[in-house]
Design a protein around this motif. Structure first.
Motif, PDB file in Angstrom:
ATOM      1  N   GLN B 112      -3.799  11.068 -12.004  1.00  0.00           N
ATOM      2  CA  GLN B 112      -3.329  12.373 -12.488  1.00  0.00           C
ATOM      3  C   GLN B 112      -1.923  12.151 -13.025  1.00  0.00           C
ATOM      4  O   GLN B 112      -1.227  11.231 -12.584  1.00  0.00           O
ATOM      5  CB  GLN B 112      -3.227  13.356 -11.331  1.00  0.00           C
ATOM      6  N   PRO B 113      -1.488  13.011 -13.943  1.00  0.00           N
ATOM      7  CA  PRO B 113      -0.138  12.819 -14.490  1.00  0.00           C
ATOM      8  C   PRO B 113       0.903  12.674 -13.382  1.00  0.00           C
ATOM      9  O   PRO B 113       0.920  13.457 -12.431  1.00  0.00           O
ATOM     10  CB  PRO B 113       0.089  14.102 -15.300  1.00  0.00           C
ATOM     11  N   GLY B 114       1.730  11.670 -13.508  1.00  0.00           N
ATOM     12  CA  GLY B 114       2.800  11.459 -12.538  1.00  0.00           C
ATOM     13  C   GLY B 114       2.432  10.545 -11.376  1.00  0.00           C
ATOM     14  O   GLY B 114       3.298  10.108 -10.633  1.00  0.00           O
ATOM     15  N   ASP B 115       1.142  10.258 -11.233  1.00  0.00           N
ATOM     16  CA  ASP B 115       0.729   9.358 -10.142  1.00  0.00           C
ATOM     17  C   ASP B 115       1.269   7.948 -10.373  1.00  0.00           C
ATOM     18  O   ASP B 115       1.308   7.471 -11.503  1.00  0.00           O
ATOM     19  CB  ASP B 115      -0.801   9.261 -10.070  1.00  0.00           C
ATOM     20  N   GLU B 116       1.639   7.312  -9.281  1.00  0.00           N
ATOM     21  CA  GLU B 116       2.171   5.953  -9.407  1.00  0.00           C
ATOM     22  C   GLU B 116       1.095   4.904  -9.133  1.00  0.00           C
ATOM     23  O   GLU B 116       0.286   5.066  -8.222  1.00  0.00           O
ATOM     24  CB  GLU B 116       3.346   5.762  -8.452  1.00  0.00           C
ATOM     25  N   VAL B 117       1.147   3.855  -9.944  1.00  0.00           N
ATOM     26  CA  VAL B 117       0.217   2.740  -9.774  1.00  0.00           C
ATOM     27  C   VAL B 117       1.023   1.480  -9.535  1.00  0.00           C
ATOM     28  O   VAL B 117       1.868   1.102 -10.354  1.00  0.00           O
ATOM     29  CB  VAL B 117      -0.675   2.560 -11.023  1.00  0.00           C
TER      30      VAL B 117
END
Lengths: 160, 393
Positions: B112-117
């Motif tokens: 989702q937008p803003g999620d960190e990977v």
């Protein structure tokens, strides 16, 4: 280790002992000793160069001859095979299953050369019943090597 | 003006830093390259023949979205036999256009937008752009030679925030050749158990480990459900051009990935799929042969670099060595640029794979011994020259 050494040498017998040792993760002494042992017990019969004689001026004709023979009591085909392979013109002799007994590979300067060898040397031998000579017209692949130009690397110089 | 049509996410992707090497190298003749990330072997003949047969039989239609059932069965059998991980061919495996598509799908389906990977670095260059395109935020986990470019539980824990949703596990690793052994995986699994984080495990080089067998994180206790295992045919079977990979995991996740796949791709190339069935049924012997050959070259190349006085850790996977050029007083890019111009050898600067790759170069041994030998000679000459120039002798 000797199995690996043989597999590498079979493809490139000019590889150095040093490089072999590096690639196998062994010491040079170990590898050298192993090769020496295999040369001594005739596991390694010799070293051979693959040549495309077509690229040279030398005339060379190769023929495969199917030979039927009468095996001799007690020694089977070995004696007759030996009598055949002693000729320097003969580069290979195999005992076969099936419709004939021996495959004899002969090399000569011309078809006539080979034909004369068959009619004067091979066919008249006592135990030889018949010969069928097949001339090789073109060699495509031998000992795992393909004749002709090397395949070019199609890949780009850099690819991640 | 036209540029205004391009969306911000695409603009946010930095162009590959080594594009200019491509261009210089492409214009040069007589370049010896150690720069390529694909096998030098051609696909085993029996596999190619099977593809020809498929064409002759007119197998030129779409397959099911998920891929030929026959192929999924073979993949299922292969993953279980090879890595002791069980996936049902019915709903746990999706055949993709290379592992690349699988990586993209995996990221897009969950971010989702803003999620960190979290992405260990140095690593292959596609993870970050996929994350950015999906609106996520790539967060590098730098690794170093000290840990043989593996990530530790500690590294991982220090990078986790509330926004962390996915960790990419790119092992065996391109470009470093690092692998994660069972105890390394146990170590990070311990951290992951305490968080709700999905693992995207890119195991495309799984057949190419040396001295120890590849372990999939999906086989570690408690990790199976939360792991998407990605693999393919490119590296192990020398089938890069066939564009065929796959992803296996929890049915709910695979269903989500399949949704994207069916609308964007439809199905992986049909002829390639038939070839892949043959590869899995009868191709493992060729895989072993190629593996043995890579192993010989690996030792040869590591030895070569060490002999010229460059530090070079022993890579245990993939087909790259990653020697350090830190002692030569120049950046990776400068080294590669000069090496290409002055000695006509193409290698890839380590920083192309992330900042922590600075000071290293990636050299592939997916080349004939003859080629490796010639390249080493030229690189050796270049290193000597640089040392002399900089009074480093």
């Amino acid at each position: 280790m000797h199995q690996k050494i043989l597999e590498i040498l079979e493809k490139d017998s000019r590889i150095s002992v040093e490089q072999l040792a590096v690639m196998l993760g062994a010491s040079e002494e170990e590898v050298a000793a192993e090769i020496k042992k295999m040369e001594a017990n005739r596991t390694i019969l010799g070293y051979h160069t693959m040549i495309d004689w077509e690229k040279t001026k030398r005339e060379l004709v190769t023929a495969l001859i199917e030979v039927k023979v009468t095996p001799q009591r007690g020694i089977g085909f070995d004696k007759i095979a030996e009598r055949i392979y002693q000729f320097p013109e003969v580069t290979a002799v195999y005992l076969m299953s099936g419709g004939f007994d021996l495959t004899v590979v002969v090399e000569g300067k011309s078809m006539k050369d080979v034909a004369l060898f068959v009619s004067q040397r091979l066919a008249p031998m006592e135990s030889v019943l018949s010969c069928a000579t097949h001339f090789v017209l073109k060699k495509y692949k031998e000992h795992g090597f393909v004749y002709g130009p090397e395949e070019k690397d199609q890949r780009a110089a850099i690819w991640l | 003006m036209i540029e205004s049509f391009i969306n911000e996410r695409v603009k946010g992707i930095k162009p590959s830093g080594i594009r200019r090497f491509f261009d210089i190298a492409a214009q040069m003749e007589d370049v010896i390259s150690l720069g390529v990330g694909e096998p030098d072997f051609t696909t085993p003949w029996h596999v190619r023949e099977e593809a020809i047969y498929a064409l002759e039989k007119g197998r030129t239609t779409y397959t099911s979205n998920s891929g030929l059932f026959e192929l999924r069965q073979e993949i299922s059998r292969y993953l279980e036999e090879r890595y002791q991980i069980k996936y049902r061919p019915q709903d746990q495996i999706l055949v993709t256009v290379g592992a690349s598509e699988a990586i993209d799908l995996a990221i897009r389906a969950v971010i989702q937008p803003g999620d960190e990977v979290l992405i260990p670095e140095p690593s292959y260059v596609s993870y970050s752009p996929c994350v950015i395109l999906a609106g996520g935020v790539p967060v590098p986990i730098p690794t170093s030679e000290k840990t043989e470019f593996r990530i530790t539980g500690e590294d991982l824990a220090s990078c986790i925030t509330e926004r962390t949703r996915v960790v990419v596990l790119p092992y065996p690793n391109n470009p470093t050749g690092a692998i994660m052994e069972r105890h390394n995986l146990e170590d990070i699994a311990q951290v992951l158990r305490e968080h709700n984080i999905l693992i995207v495990s890119d195991e495309i080089y799984s057949e190419l480990t040396y001295g120890t067998k590849h372990v999939s994180i999906a086989s570690i206790e408690g990790m199976y459900e939360r792991t998407l295992v990605i693999n393919g045919f490119s590296k192990s079977f020398a089938m890069t051009g066939w564009r065929l990979g796959y992803v296996a995991g929890h049915p709910a996740l695979i269903a989500a990935l399949t949704k994207i796949h069916q609308f964007t791709i439809m199905c992986a190339p049909t002829v390639s799929q038939y070839a892949a069935v043959e590869a899995l049924r009868n191709g493992l012997e060729s895989v072993t042969k190629m593996h043995e050959e890579y192993d010989l070259r690996r030792r040869f190349l590591v030895h070569g670099f060490r002999k010229m006085g460059l530090e070079c850790f022993e890579p245990k996977g993939a087909f790259y060595v990653f020697p350090s050029i830190k002692g030569l007083g120049m950046s990776s890019e400068e080294f590669c640029d000069r090496l290409l111009r002055e000695e006509r050898v193409a290698v890839v600067p380590g920083n192309a794979f992330g900042d922590s790759g600075e000071g290293y170069i990636r050299c592939s041994y997916a080349y004939s011994l003859k080629n490796l030998e010639a390249a080493l000679e030229r690189i050796g000459r270049f290193v000597k020259k640089v040392r002399k120039e900089k009074n480093l002798e």
